[in-house]
Write a protein that holds these residues in place. Structure first.
Motif, mmCIF file in Angstrom:
data_model
loop_
_atom_site.group_PDB
_atom_site.id
_atom_site.type_symbol
_atom_site.label_atom_id
_atom_site.label_comp_id
_atom_site.label_asym_id
_atom_site.label_seq_id
_atom_site.Cartn_x
_atom_site.Cartn_y
_atom_site.Cartn_z
ATOM 1 N N VAL A 45 0.989 -0.932 -0.019
ATOM 2 C CA VAL A 45 -0.146 -0.374 -0.114
ATOM 3 C C VAL A 45 0.779 1.252 0.334
ATOM 4 O O VAL A 45 0.339 2.337 -0.117
ATOM 5 C CB VAL A 45 -1.138 0.411 1.205
ATOM 6 C CG1 VAL A 45 -2.530 -1.143 0.961
ATOM 7 C CG2 VAL A 45 -0.229 -0.387 2.547
ATOM 8 N N GLU A 62 -0.914 4.681 -1.593
ATOM 9 C CA GLU A 62 -2.848 3.828 -1.448
ATOM 10 C C GLU A 62 -3.694 3.400 -0.976
ATOM 11 O O GLU A 62 -2.676 2.300 -0.605
ATOM 12 C CB GLU A 62 -2.704 3.411 -3.853
ATOM 13 C CG GLU A 62 -3.994 3.137 -4.064
ATOM 14 C CD GLU A 62 -3.977 2.661 -5.482
ATOM 15 O OE1 GLU A 62 -3.316 3.490 -6.215
ATOM 16 O OE2 GLU A 62 -4.522 1.896 -5.315
ATOM 17 N N VAL A 63 -4.370 4.176 -0.553
ATOM 18 C CA VAL A 63 -4.698 3.101 -0.147
ATOM 19 C C VAL A 63 -6.437 3.948 -0.043
ATOM 20 O O VAL A 63 -6.979 5.198 -0.669
ATOM 21 C CB VAL A 63 -5.005 4.003 1.764
ATOM 22 C CG1 VAL A 63 -5.757 3.547 2.602
ATOM 23 C CG2 VAL A 63 -3.467 3.426 2.050
ATOM 24 N N ASP A 64 -7.854 3.001 0.033
ATOM 25 C CA ASP A 64 -9.471 3.060 -0.682
ATOM 26 C C ASP A 64 -9.286 3.695 -2.014
ATOM 27 O O ASP A 64 -9.527 4.310 -2.460
ATOM 28 C CB ASP A 64 -9.348 3.922 0.488
ATOM 29 C CG ASP A 64 -9.989 3.481 1.889
ATOM 30 O OD1 ASP A 64 -10.098 2.610 1.784
ATOM 31 O OD2 ASP A 64 -9.637 4.006 2.363
ATOM 32 N N LEU A 124 -5.438 4.015 8.288
ATOM 33 C CA LEU A 124 -4.907 3.049 7.732
ATOM 34 C C LEU A 124 -3.164 4.227 7.032
ATOM 35 O O LEU A 124 -2.253 3.646 7.385
ATOM 36 C CB LEU A 124 -5.349 2.056 7.021
ATOM 37 C CG LEU A 124 -4.444 1.308 5.727
ATOM 38 C CD1 LEU A 124 -3.575 1.183 6.667
ATOM 39 C CD2 LEU A 124 -4.997 0.235 4.606
ATOM 40 N N LEU A 125 -4.296 5.413 6.191
ATOM 41 C CA LEU A 125 -3.202 6.242 5.782
ATOM 42 C C LEU A 125 -2.246 7.241 6.514
ATOM 43 O O LEU A 125 -1.348 6.787 5.974
ATOM 44 C CB LEU A 125 -4.507 7.397 4.638
ATOM 45 C CG LEU A 125 -3.842 8.254 4.221
ATOM 46 C CD1 LEU A 125 -2.866 7.661 3.097
ATOM 47 C CD2 LEU A 125 -4.604 9.633 3.358
ATOM 48 N N VAL A 128 0.427 4.523 7.281
ATOM 49 C CA VAL A 128 1.928 4.791 6.090
ATOM 50 C C VAL A 128 2.558 5.273 5.640
ATOM 51 O O VAL A 128 3.686 5.337 4.976
ATOM 52 C CB VAL A 128 0.155 3.994 4.655
ATOM 53 C CG1 VAL A 128 0.943 3.774 2.749
ATOM 54 C CG2 VAL A 128 -0.793 2.731 4.347
ATOM 55 N N TYR A 160 -3.144 -6.047 8.608
ATOM 56 C CA TYR A 160 -2.857 -6.426 7.443
ATOM 57 C C TYR A 160 -1.941 -7.074 7.247
ATOM 58 O O TYR A 160 -0.826 -7.156 7.653
ATOM 59 C CB TYR A 160 -2.458 -4.705 6.918
ATOM 60 C CG TYR A 160 -4.138 -4.164 6.877
ATOM 61 C CD1 TYR A 160 -4.731 -3.736 5.745
ATOM 62 C CD2 TYR A 160 -4.874 -4.040 8.141
ATOM 63 C CE1 TYR A 160 -5.842 -2.759 4.950
ATOM 64 C CE2 TYR A 160 -5.916 -3.104 7.758
ATOM 65 C CZ TYR A 160 -6.343 -2.495 6.842
ATOM 66 O OH TYR A 160 -7.675 -1.935 6.967
ATOM 67 N N LEU A 163 2.174 -3.851 4.500
ATOM 68 C CA LEU A 163 2.471 -2.482 3.981
ATOM 69 C C LEU A 163 3.192 -1.930 3.454
ATOM 70 O O LEU A 163 4.802 -2.114 3.615
ATOM 71 C CB LEU A 163 2.049 -1.686 5.239
ATOM 72 C CG LEU A 163 1.411 -1.365 6.495
ATOM 73 C CD1 LEU A 163 1.296 -1.101 7.400
ATOM 74 C CD2 LEU A 163 -0.151 -0.362 5.705
#
Ligand SMILES: [Zn+2]
Length: 164
Positions: A45, A62-64, A124-125, A128, A160, A163
């Motif tokens: 991600v 890249e998230v979502d 999460l973003l 990351v 997850y 990552l």
């Protein structure tokens, strides 16, 4: 496809990166989509330049489904609220570490067009982004984990696979 650099003692993964002088330079503009493609192929991600053997202050995430190009990113604020997350790293295949990070961060960076941007990220973003900026400062999750051992934390029940 860009080859991945791995190993907890690999020099390029442990050193501070250099700022990108010209985000619009042809090499950078060619590199950005290749980094996204490599990240997708490796099911990550995020991906930072040192992971592909370039000591530059540059990462993608890249998230979502939304690609983010982070050129010369600097985290300018960290929330007091912390979260614990089981993180993996494309540079440390098969290794996972519970890492404590801020739940929200503000990051300033230049985007793929070289424009200055400011982003407030959560969840999460935010994780990351902190993971990638660590890469740009020569910090791997193995080292981050060792440093945080004495801190208090609030667990979060999510895991997850990978990552960045
Ligand atoms: Zn990583």
């Amino acid at each position: 496809m860009l080859p991945l650099i791995t190993g907890a003692t690999t020099d390029i993964l442990l050193k501070q990166t250099e700022r990108v002088k010209d985000p619009l330079a042809k090499e950078i503009q060619t590199l950005l989509p290749e980094m996204i493609e490599t990240m997708h192929k490796e099911k990550g991600v995020g991906l930072a330049a040192p992971q592909i053997n370039l000591s530059l202050r540059l990462a993608v995430a890249e998230v979502d489904g939304e690609a983010l190009y982070l050129i010369n990113p600097e985290i300018t604020s960290y929330s007091q609220e912390k979260i614990l997350f089981e993180e993996g790293c494309l540079s440390l295949p098969g290794e996972f570490f519970p890492i404590i990070r801020s739940e929200e961060v503000t990051v300033r960076y230049q985007n793929e067009k070289g424009l200055p941007k400011k982003l407030r990220a959560t969840g999460l973003l935010a994780i990351v982004i902190q993971h990638e900026v660590d890469h740009l400062d020569g910090i791997l999750i193995a080292n981050r984990y060792q440093k945080q051992q004495k801190q208090k934390h609030k667990p979060l029940n999510k895991k997850y696979d990978r990552l960045a």
